[in-house]
Motif scaffolding. Structure first.
Motif, PDB file in Angstrom:
ATOM      1  N   ASP A 128       0.772  -1.143  -0.095  1.00 37.68           N
ATOM      2  CA  ASP A 128      -0.040  -0.032  -0.083  1.00 37.68           C
ATOM      3  C   ASP A 128       0.963   1.240  -0.041  1.00 37.68           C
ATOM      4  O   ASP A 128       0.474   2.243  -0.536  1.00 37.68           O
ATOM      5  CB  ASP A 128      -0.851   0.009   1.032  1.00 37.68           C
ATOM      6  N   ALA A 129       2.059   1.234   0.732  1.00 38.60           N
ATOM      7  CA  ALA A 129       2.899   2.361   0.976  1.00 38.60           C
ATOM      8  C   ALA A 129       3.623   2.691  -0.626  1.00 38.60           C
ATOM      9  O   ALA A 129       3.396   3.766  -1.058  1.00 38.60           O
ATOM     10  CB  ALA A 129       3.620   2.171   1.950  1.00 38.60           C
ATOM     11  N   LEU A 130       3.807   1.460  -1.382  1.00 37.49           N
ATOM     12  CA  LEU A 130       4.442   1.609  -2.671  1.00 37.49           C
ATOM     13  C   LEU A 130       3.359   2.202  -3.560  1.00 37.49           C
ATOM     14  O   LEU A 130       3.792   3.226  -4.488  1.00 37.49           O
ATOM     15  CB  LEU A 130       5.002   0.186  -2.864  1.00 37.49           C
ATOM     16  N   GLU A 131       2.289   1.574  -3.583  1.00 29.83           N
ATOM     17  CA  GLU A 131       1.312   2.085  -4.305  1.00 29.83           C
ATOM     18  C   GLU A 131       0.889   3.372  -4.438  1.00 29.83           C
ATOM     19  O   GLU A 131       0.626   4.259  -5.336  1.00 29.83           O
ATOM     20  CB  GLU A 131       0.117   1.171  -4.519  1.00 29.83           C
ATOM     21  N   TYR A 132       0.925   4.057  -3.099  1.00 31.51           N
ATOM     22  CA  TYR A 132       0.386   5.430  -2.821  1.00 31.51           C
ATOM     23  C   TYR A 132       1.709   6.386  -3.144  1.00 31.51           C
ATOM     24  O   TYR A 132       1.462   7.477  -3.511  1.00 31.51           O
ATOM     25  CB  TYR A 132       0.248   5.585  -1.160  1.00 31.51           C
ATOM     26  N   VAL A 134       4.661   7.048  -1.413  1.00 31.16           N
ATOM     27  CA  VAL A 134       5.380   7.661  -0.463  1.00 31.16           C
ATOM     28  C   VAL A 134       6.937   7.492  -0.758  1.00 31.16           C
ATOM     29  O   VAL A 134       7.410   6.531  -1.493  1.00 31.16           O
ATOM     30  CB  VAL A 134       5.164   6.955   0.817  1.00 31.16           C
ATOM     31  N   LYS A 135       7.819   8.382  -0.009  1.00 36.04           N
ATOM     32  CA  LYS A 135       9.173   8.304  -0.335  1.00 36.04           C
ATOM     33  C   LYS A 135       9.781   7.753   0.999  1.00 36.04           C
ATOM     34  O   LYS A 135      10.959   7.288   0.790  1.00 36.04           O
ATOM     35  CB  LYS A 135       9.617   9.630  -0.664  1.00 36.04           C
ATOM     36  N   VAL A 136       8.984   7.541   1.853  1.00 38.98           N
ATOM     37  CA  VAL A 136       9.455   7.352   3.277  1.00 38.98           C
ATOM     38  C   VAL A 136       8.116   6.243   3.843  1.00 38.98           C
ATOM     39  O   VAL A 136       7.254   6.611   3.831  1.00 38.98           O
ATOM     40  CB  VAL A 136       9.847   8.382   4.276  1.00 38.98           C
ATOM     41  N   ALA A 162      13.068   3.352  -2.696  1.00 33.98           N
ATOM     42  CA  ALA A 162      13.584   3.565  -3.764  1.00 33.98           C
ATOM     43  C   ALA A 162      12.964   3.640  -4.907  1.00 33.98           C
ATOM     44  O   ALA A 162      11.748   2.983  -5.050  1.00 33.98           O
ATOM     45  CB  ALA A 162      14.887   2.558  -3.865  1.00 33.98           C
ATOM     46  N   ASP A 163      13.344   4.256  -6.056  1.00 36.17           N
ATOM     47  CA  ASP A 163      12.436   4.552  -7.165  1.00 36.17           C
ATOM     48  C   ASP A 163      12.345   2.963  -7.642  1.00 36.17           C
ATOM     49  O   ASP A 163      11.265   2.672  -8.362  1.00 36.17           O
ATOM     50  CB  ASP A 163      13.268   5.404  -8.270  1.00 36.17           C
ATOM     51  N   HIS A 171       9.748  -4.688   1.254  1.00 37.58           N
ATOM     52  CA  HIS A 171       9.156  -5.371   2.805  1.00 37.58           C
ATOM     53  C   HIS A 171      10.470  -6.064   3.184  1.00 37.58           C
ATOM     54  O   HIS A 171      10.580  -6.093   4.505  1.00 37.58           O
ATOM     55  CB  HIS A 171       8.448  -6.569   2.298  1.00 37.58           C
ATOM     56  N   GLU A 172      11.510  -6.592   2.525  1.00 41.71           N
ATOM     57  CA  GLU A 172      12.619  -7.260   3.149  1.00 41.71           C
ATOM     58  C   GLU A 172      13.576  -6.219   3.966  1.00 41.71           C
ATOM     59  O   GLU A 172      13.854  -6.524   4.977  1.00 41.71           O
ATOM     60  CB  GLU A 172      13.421  -7.751   1.896  1.00 41.71           C
ATOM     61  N   ARG A 173      13.602  -5.094   3.054  1.00 40.53           N
ATOM     62  CA  ARG A 173      14.311  -4.079   4.005  1.00 40.53           C
ATOM     63  C   ARG A 173      13.654  -3.463   5.296  1.00 40.53           C
ATOM     64  O   ARG A 173      14.335  -3.445   6.312  1.00 40.53           O
ATOM     65  CB  ARG A 173      14.773  -2.843   3.089  1.00 40.53           C
TER      66      ARG A 173
END
Length: 205
Positions: A128-132, A134-136, A162-163, A171-173
């Motif tokens: 959800d964060a990636l799809e939104y 967000v940069k952080v 990251a881009d 998720h791994e990070r």
């Protein structure tokens, strides 16, 4: 906290990598806590095997073995109470605890979430964060309440997006940071104590 290692009961549903991080940390007496039992909602998982390899008692309480979810929740609370925990840690435990469990262990049950609460609650925080866009993003340790990832926040850490991130790489990070946050925060809660005042959690006296 009493003048002894804090007693931790850890609940798991899968491979138990967060559990392993806690087992490794509690091997040092200076950490201030010991894992006294590991419970699960499933049989034959690596999380239980990790506990058994180091001699930590385990138990399994499956939802399907009960007439209803409330009965499972009551029995799970009984099983946890058998080990007299100071703190209950949900470490990849994929069930929501209910009213009876929270009546007995509310304020001393913690869980992690792979996002910066209150953003992106639920099962798919990194996606959800990636799809939104967000940069952080990051991870949150919180005191469990009756909602989904809504409890008072104990600690948070950020993770940059990251881009070229995919859900899997992000998720791994997050998981790496999440394990460190869990170990550090649970250790502080064990050694220093904590208070929950509304939405605020304070570590130490």
């Amino acid at each position: 906290m009493p003048d002894r290692p804090a007693r931790l009961v850890v609940l798991v549903s899968g491979s138990g990598t967060n559990l392993q991080a806690l087992l490794d940390a509690t091997a040092d007496p200076a950490y201030g806590a010991e894992v006294v039992a590991v419970g699960a909602d499933r049989d034959d998982i690596e999380g239980l095997a990790r506990a058994e390899r180091v001699g930590v008692p385990t138990f399994v309480e499956r939802v399907r073995d009960h007439d209803d979810r409330a009965g499972w929740d009551r029995t799970l609370a009984d099983r946890v109470a058998d080990h007299e925990p100071d703190l209950v840690v949900l470490a990849g435990f994929m069930k929501l605890v209910g009213e009876d469990f929270l009546a007995r262990f509310g304020g001393r049950t913690v869980n992690t979430h792979p996002a910066l609460s209150p953003a992106f609650p639920g099962m798919h925080g990194p996606r959800d964060a990636l799809e939104y866009g967000v940069k952080v993003t990051g991870c949150t340790l919180f005191v469990v309440d009756a909602g989904v990832d809504t409890g008072a926040i104990v600690a948070q850490e950020t993770v940059g997006v990251a881009d070229d991130d995919t859900v899997e790489t992000l998720h791994e990070r997050i998981k790496v940071v999440e394990r460190a946050l869990l170990v550090d925060s649970v250790g502080r809660m064990a050694r220093e104590g904590w208070t929950v005042d509304g939405r605020r959690v304070r570590l130490g006296g």
